[in-house]
Design a protein around this motif. Structure first.
Motif, mmCIF file in Angstrom:
data_model
loop_
_atom_site.group_PDB
_atom_site.id
_atom_site.type_symbol
_atom_site.label_atom_id
_atom_site.label_comp_id
_atom_site.label_asym_id
_atom_site.label_seq_id
_atom_site.Cartn_x
_atom_site.Cartn_y
_atom_site.Cartn_z
ATOM 1 N N ASN A 160 0.813 -1.125 -0.046
ATOM 2 C CA ASN A 160 -0.081 0.039 -0.115
ATOM 3 C C ASN A 160 0.921 1.307 0.017
ATOM 4 O OD1 ASN A 160 -2.471 -1.439 -0.193
ATOM 5 N ND2 ASN A 160 -2.452 -1.657 2.055
ATOM 6 N N GLN A 161 1.991 1.158 0.160
ATOM 7 C CA GLN A 161 3.199 2.257 0.282
ATOM 8 C C GLN A 161 4.125 2.204 -0.736
ATOM 9 O OE1 GLN A 161 4.223 2.108 4.297
ATOM 10 N NE2 GLN A 161 2.050 2.793 4.956
ATOM 11 N N CYS A 162 4.358 2.708 -1.863
ATOM 12 C CA CYS A 162 5.387 2.528 -2.826
ATOM 13 C C CYS A 162 5.907 1.287 -2.728
ATOM 14 C CB CYS A 162 6.376 3.539 -2.381
ATOM 15 S SG CYS A 162 5.831 5.305 -2.155
ATOM 16 N N PRO A 163 5.152 0.220 -3.317
ATOM 17 C CA PRO A 163 5.714 -1.164 -3.319
ATOM 18 C C PRO A 163 7.010 -1.068 -3.882
ATOM 19 C CG PRO A 163 4.035 -0.893 -4.585
ATOM 20 C CD PRO A 163 4.195 0.419 -4.013
ATOM 21 N N GLU A 164 7.987 -2.100 -3.269
ATOM 22 C CA GLU A 164 9.321 -2.677 -3.963
ATOM 23 C C GLU A 164 9.118 -3.914 -4.167
ATOM 24 O OE1 GLU A 164 13.702 -3.237 -2.327
ATOM 25 O OE2 GLU A 164 12.499 -1.990 -1.431
ATOM 26 N N LEU A 165 9.654 -4.226 -5.662
ATOM 27 C CA LEU A 165 9.414 -5.574 -6.012
ATOM 28 C C LEU A 165 10.557 -6.685 -5.515
ATOM 29 C CD1 LEU A 165 8.236 -7.774 -8.256
ATOM 30 C CD2 LEU A 165 9.658 -6.929 -9.802
ATOM 31 N N VAL A 166 10.175 -7.691 -4.715
ATOM 32 C CA VAL A 166 11.050 -8.425 -4.038
ATOM 33 C C VAL A 166 11.382 -9.748 -4.723
ATOM 34 C CG1 VAL A 166 11.512 -10.085 -1.996
ATOM 35 C CG2 VAL A 166 10.210 -7.767 -1.638
ATOM 36 N N SER A 167 10.291 -10.244 -5.386
ATOM 37 C CA SER A 167 10.351 -11.702 -6.171
ATOM 38 C C SER A 167 9.359 -11.379 -7.220
ATOM 39 C CB SER A 167 10.243 -12.748 -5.393
ATOM 40 O OG SER A 167 10.651 -14.191 -6.195
ATOM 41 N N GLU A 168 9.468 -12.353 -8.419
ATOM 42 C CA GLU A 168 8.357 -12.350 -9.313
ATOM 43 C C GLU A 168 8.703 -13.811 -9.986
ATOM 44 O OE1 GLU A 168 8.135 -9.464 -12.578
ATOM 45 O OE2 GLU A 168 10.406 -9.806 -12.964
ATOM 46 N N SER A 169 7.293 -14.106 -10.652
ATOM 47 C CA SER A 169 7.360 -15.181 -11.332
ATOM 48 C C SER A 169 6.274 -15.130 -12.662
ATOM 49 C CB SER A 169 6.878 -16.430 -10.541
ATOM 50 O OG SER A 169 6.906 -17.520 -11.281
ATOM 51 N N LYS A 170 6.603 -15.665 -13.542
ATOM 52 C CA LYS A 170 5.790 -15.681 -14.853
ATOM 53 C C LYS A 170 4.939 -16.784 -15.164
ATOM 54 C CE LYS A 170 8.142 -11.622 -16.916
ATOM 55 N NZ LYS A 170 8.912 -11.285 -17.988
ATOM 56 N N ARG A 171 5.560 -17.925 -14.627
ATOM 57 C CA ARG A 171 5.113 -19.212 -15.053
ATOM 58 C C ARG A 171 4.428 -20.119 -13.893
ATOM 59 N NH1 ARG A 171 10.357 -20.355 -17.934
ATOM 60 N NH2 ARG A 171 10.865 -20.735 -16.033
ATOM 61 N N TYR A 172 4.809 -19.828 -12.714
ATOM 62 C CA TYR A 172 4.327 -20.863 -11.743
ATOM 63 C C TYR A 172 4.384 -19.930 -10.359
ATOM 64 C CZ TYR A 172 9.226 -20.463 -11.785
ATOM 65 O OH TYR A 172 10.631 -19.802 -11.920
ATOM 66 N N ILE A 173 3.660 -20.532 -9.431
ATOM 67 C CA ILE A 173 3.835 -19.981 -8.143
ATOM 68 C C ILE A 173 4.955 -20.580 -7.250
ATOM 69 C CG2 ILE A 173 2.387 -19.649 -6.006
ATOM 70 C CD1 ILE A 173 0.035 -20.179 -7.681
ATOM 71 N N PRO A 174 6.076 -19.750 -6.981
ATOM 72 C CA PRO A 174 7.281 -20.301 -6.284
ATOM 73 C C PRO A 174 6.845 -21.124 -4.831
ATOM 74 C CG PRO A 174 7.577 -18.208 -6.830
ATOM 75 C CD PRO A 174 6.304 -18.306 -7.073
ATOM 76 N N LEU A 175 7.251 -22.015 -4.650
ATOM 77 C CA LEU A 175 6.893 -23.111 -3.307
ATOM 78 C C LEU A 175 7.121 -22.307 -2.080
ATOM 79 C CD1 LEU A 175 8.762 -26.441 -4.429
ATOM 80 C CD2 LEU A 175 6.490 -25.993 -4.031
ATOM 81 N N LEU A 176 8.023 -21.246 -1.991
ATOM 82 C CA LEU A 176 8.134 -20.714 -0.529
ATOM 83 C C LEU A 176 6.898 -19.648 -0.327
ATOM 84 C CD1 LEU A 176 11.885 -20.173 0.040
ATOM 85 C CD2 LEU A 176 10.366 -21.930 1.085
ATOM 86 N N LEU A 224 15.911 -23.911 -10.709
ATOM 87 C CA LEU A 224 15.114 -24.744 -9.807
ATOM 88 C C LEU A 224 15.078 -23.896 -8.493
ATOM 89 C CD1 LEU A 224 16.838 -28.240 -10.030
ATOM 90 C CD2 LEU A 224 14.424 -27.579 -10.516
ATOM 91 N N GLU A 225 16.098 -22.887 -8.461
ATOM 92 C CA GLU A 225 16.015 -21.914 -7.061
ATOM 93 C C GLU A 225 14.825 -20.981 -7.453
ATOM 94 O OE1 GLU A 225 19.881 -19.796 -6.158
ATOM 95 O OE2 GLU A 225 20.808 -21.685 -5.904
ATOM 96 N N GLU A 226 14.649 -20.569 -8.750
ATOM 97 C CA GLU A 226 13.326 -19.631 -8.946
ATOM 98 C C GLU A 226 12.276 -20.451 -8.651
ATOM 99 O OE1 GLU A 226 13.398 -17.560 -12.524
ATOM 100 O OE2 GLU A 226 15.504 -16.684 -12.182
ATOM 101 N N ILE A 227 12.094 -21.734 -8.883
ATOM 102 C CA ILE A 227 11.156 -22.427 -8.630
ATOM 103 C C ILE A 227 10.683 -22.443 -6.933
ATOM 104 C CG2 ILE A 227 10.023 -24.861 -8.317
ATOM 105 C CD1 ILE A 227 11.288 -25.498 -11.121
ATOM 106 N N VAL A 228 11.694 -22.021 -6.232
ATOM 107 C CA VAL A 228 11.609 -22.174 -4.674
ATOM 108 C C VAL A 228 11.213 -20.671 -4.234
ATOM 109 C CG1 VAL A 228 12.598 -22.444 -2.630
ATOM 110 C CG2 VAL A 228 13.161 -24.031 -4.609
ATOM 111 N N HIS A 229 11.787 -19.751 -4.886
ATOM 112 C CA HIS A 229 11.513 -18.344 -4.456
ATOM 113 C C HIS A 229 11.244 -17.227 -5.285
ATOM 114 C CE1 HIS A 229 15.597 -17.047 -6.001
ATOM 115 N NE2 HIS A 229 16.251 -17.623 -5.047
ATOM 116 N N GLY A 230 11.107 -17.975 -6.824
ATOM 117 C CA GLY A 230 10.663 -16.781 -7.694
ATOM 118 C C GLY A 230 11.907 -16.226 -8.302
ATOM 119 N N HIS A 231 11.778 -15.236 -9.098
ATOM 120 C CA HIS A 231 13.087 -14.400 -9.608
ATOM 121 C C HIS A 231 13.358 -13.247 -8.583
ATOM 122 C CE1 HIS A 231 16.035 -12.386 -12.088
ATOM 123 N NE2 HIS A 231 15.278 -11.138 -11.691
ATOM 124 N N LEU A 232 14.265 -13.470 -7.908
ATOM 125 C CA LEU A 232 14.733 -12.473 -6.634
ATOM 126 C C LEU A 232 15.230 -11.222 -7.214
ATOM 127 C CD1 LEU A 232 14.315 -12.832 -3.534
ATOM 128 C CD2 LEU A 232 16.464 -13.598 -3.349
#
Length: 184
Positions: free
Chosen positions: A12-28, A174-182
């Motif tokens: 809600n306040q100037c969001p900062e992108l931490v992680s993203e994914s375009k094809r799947y939901i990261p496990l974590l 595989l790391e991105e599957i766990v946490h997304g693109h960090l």
């Protein structure tokens, strides 16, 4: 797939992108959510307390490591948790609305959170056959019944992944599957 999911700080306040994914939901990301989060908002956009998300993730790690022994969960989790600890916001947002179906042929987030929170290694689920409307052209489609016989398969389906994909991806993927693109 052009869908996107994102993990952002202070939605809600100037969001900062931490992680993203375009094809799947990261496990974590699943380990950060609670049943209460889904009860409050089941459309795939969640605003959750950052510290609670960290604690839930740390709590779910031993179980996820056990279920997904072939994934580099430890390193990926450390990277994401370190990033979350450095943030100075009270809340983070998990937005997976584009990755959620209104009439899923797969198990839902509630199933995933139930398996993770109960540490149920042998989660099984039967999804009956049904007829649904095609999201693009409106045609009626018959969906076959689905038997899910393992926690691993169920969690992968919720994340829009398959065991076969795990075999095909390289370590960085595989790391991105766990946490997304960090994002750093």
């Amino acid at each position: 797939m052009s869908a996107r999911g994102s993990l952002v700080s202070s939605p809600n306040q100037c969001p900062e992108l931490v992680s993203e994914s375009k094809r799947y939901i990261p496990l974590l990301w699943l380990g950060m959510l609670s049943q209460r989060d889904i009860e409050r908002n089941d459309d795939g956009a969640f605003e959750i307390n950052r510290l609670n998300a960290i604690v839930r993730t740390e709590h779910s790690l031993p179980f996820l490591r056990q279920v997904f022994a072939e994934l580099p969960i430890e390193h990926a989790a450390d990277s994401l948790l370190d990033r979350l600890r450095k943030l100075r916001c009270d809340t983070i947002g998990i937005n997976i609305t584009d990755l959620i179906e209104s009439e899923p042929p797969n198990p839902g987030l509630r199933d995933a959170l139930d398996a993770i929170s109960t540490r149920n290694e042998h989660y099984s689920l039967s999804i009956p056959a049904r007829t649904v409307e095609h999201p693009i052209n409106g045609d009626r489609i018959h969906v076959k019944p689905l038997e899910i016989t393992s926690t691993k398969d169920m969690l992968l389906r919720v994340c829009w992944l398959t065991s076969r994909q795990l075999e095909d991806f390289e370590t960085e993927d595989l790391e991105e599957i766990v946490h997304g693109h960090l994002w750093q």
